[in-house]
Scaffold this active site. Sequence first.
Site, PDB file in Angstrom:
ATOM      1  N   GLN A 197      73.298  19.029  22.981  1.00  0.00           N
ATOM      2  CA  GLN A 197      73.175  20.482  23.059  1.00  0.00           C
ATOM      3  C   GLN A 197      72.477  20.974  24.323  1.00  0.00           C
ATOM      4  O   GLN A 197      72.482  22.177  24.596  1.00  0.00           O
ATOM      5  CB  GLN A 197      72.428  21.013  21.828  1.00  0.00           C
ATOM      6  CG  GLN A 197      73.151  20.800  20.514  1.00  0.00           C
ATOM      7  CD  GLN A 197      74.471  21.562  20.431  1.00  0.00           C
ATOM      8  OE1 GLN A 197      74.659  22.582  21.085  1.00  0.00           O
ATOM      9  NE2 GLN A 197      75.385  21.063  19.615  1.00  0.00           N
ATOM     10  N   SER A 245      78.150  15.157  25.557  1.00  0.00           N
ATOM     11  CA  SER A 245      79.556  15.492  25.338  1.00  0.00           C
ATOM     12  C   SER A 245      79.954  16.650  26.236  1.00  0.00           C
ATOM     13  O   SER A 245      79.242  17.652  26.312  1.00  0.00           O
ATOM     14  CB  SER A 245      79.808  15.890  23.877  1.00  0.00           C
ATOM     15  OG  SER A 245      80.000  14.774  23.047  1.00  0.00           O
ATOM     16  N   CYS A 267      80.487  19.125  11.882  1.00  0.00           N
ATOM     17  CA  CYS A 267      80.835  17.861  11.239  1.00  0.00           C
ATOM     18  C   CYS A 267      80.622  17.886   9.730  1.00  0.00           C
ATOM     19  O   CYS A 267      81.043  16.981   9.027  1.00  0.00           O
ATOM     20  CB  CYS A 267      80.012  16.723  11.855  1.00  0.00           C
ATOM     21  SG  CYS A 267      80.370  16.496  13.601  1.00  0.00           S
TER      22      CYS A 267
END
Length: 383
Positions: A180, A200, A329
């Site tokens: 994040q 990511s 998720c």
Amino acid sequence: MGIYLDYNASAPIDERVLNEMIDVYKNAYGNADSRTHDYGENARKVVEEARERVARLLNVDKGEVFFTSGSTESNNIAILGLKEYAESTGKKHVITSAIEHKAVLSTVNSLKEQGFEVDIINPNEDGRVDINEITKKLRDDTLLVSLMHANNETGVIQPVKELGEILAEKGILFHVDATQTCGKLVPELKELKYNMLSLSAHKFSGPQGIGALVLRKKRYKLPPVKAIMYGGQQERGIRPGTTPIALVAGLGKACEIAEAEYKENYASLTAIKNAVIDLIEQSGLDYNVNGSQDYCMPNTINVSFAGVESEALMLSSKQYCGISNGSACTSHDYSPSYVLKAMGLDEDRLSEAIRISWGSKLDKDTMISEITKLLDVAKGLAG
């Protein structure tokens, strides 16, 4: 559909990133590990340029950057890849927190089933893990501490800087999940002490399906991480499989943009957050912000509106904005957030909590307009 306000789940891709990827798809379609022709060499150049861009953003050596499919895979490699080393040294104790992403929690629990000892630390009610609670659990056989930089549900920033200093002195491996914060808290990440770091691309306007694991060298040696999959020597054996050239290029471009624009992005995110908080304060609704705003990301707010169930609010306001009540998720159901539960919040606040997260390029006036509509819906539901 309204405006998209679930950037912590996945941020829209930057058009400049997309254009770079399209160019690579058109002009660098070789396999980066093909050694017998120029097409392979051209693809390899794209990969290495992207690796340099990631390294510059994080202030690391490019030889410490390993491409993966994203943070989930990076987390798995960082943790499970230490198993051989742990068994050879007898260091089979792992510490993490109860608010980690499932990619960490499920992975450390799999080690527990294999005979490892795992301590999972609950945060305080403000969503921040007490560093003393971690250090009290350190032992001679502690292999690893894994702690996220900022929580994906609350945006609360964890004490990774202080913890990194302590663990470096003690010689204990430290893994940071920076999913994040990469591309957003740029100066902080450049200064952190850690052995392994996960990221990511799609959390900071890069493409989905690509990320990286950073393995920091100590005395010219990488951490004792081994591959957890087999099939090739790509990424120096850490992550086998054909390198997705265009995705890698997209990650590299997202890092380059973040490096150049993070100051103005941070200011924009903060301005939007201040406007959102002002609207909530002026709404007349009874509410609680979940997580300390003294240590919080500028693009995230988690809030519970008294008497307003999160599921009802999300469904009733989706024509104005796309929001969530936690991690993507676990969003297939509306069960209470395990993160907020670990913070000790009561059942009402758990069931009423929503997460709003945004990007720096979002128009503030549009944001104000749509959040105003969201709050009007909440007033109606509160009755």
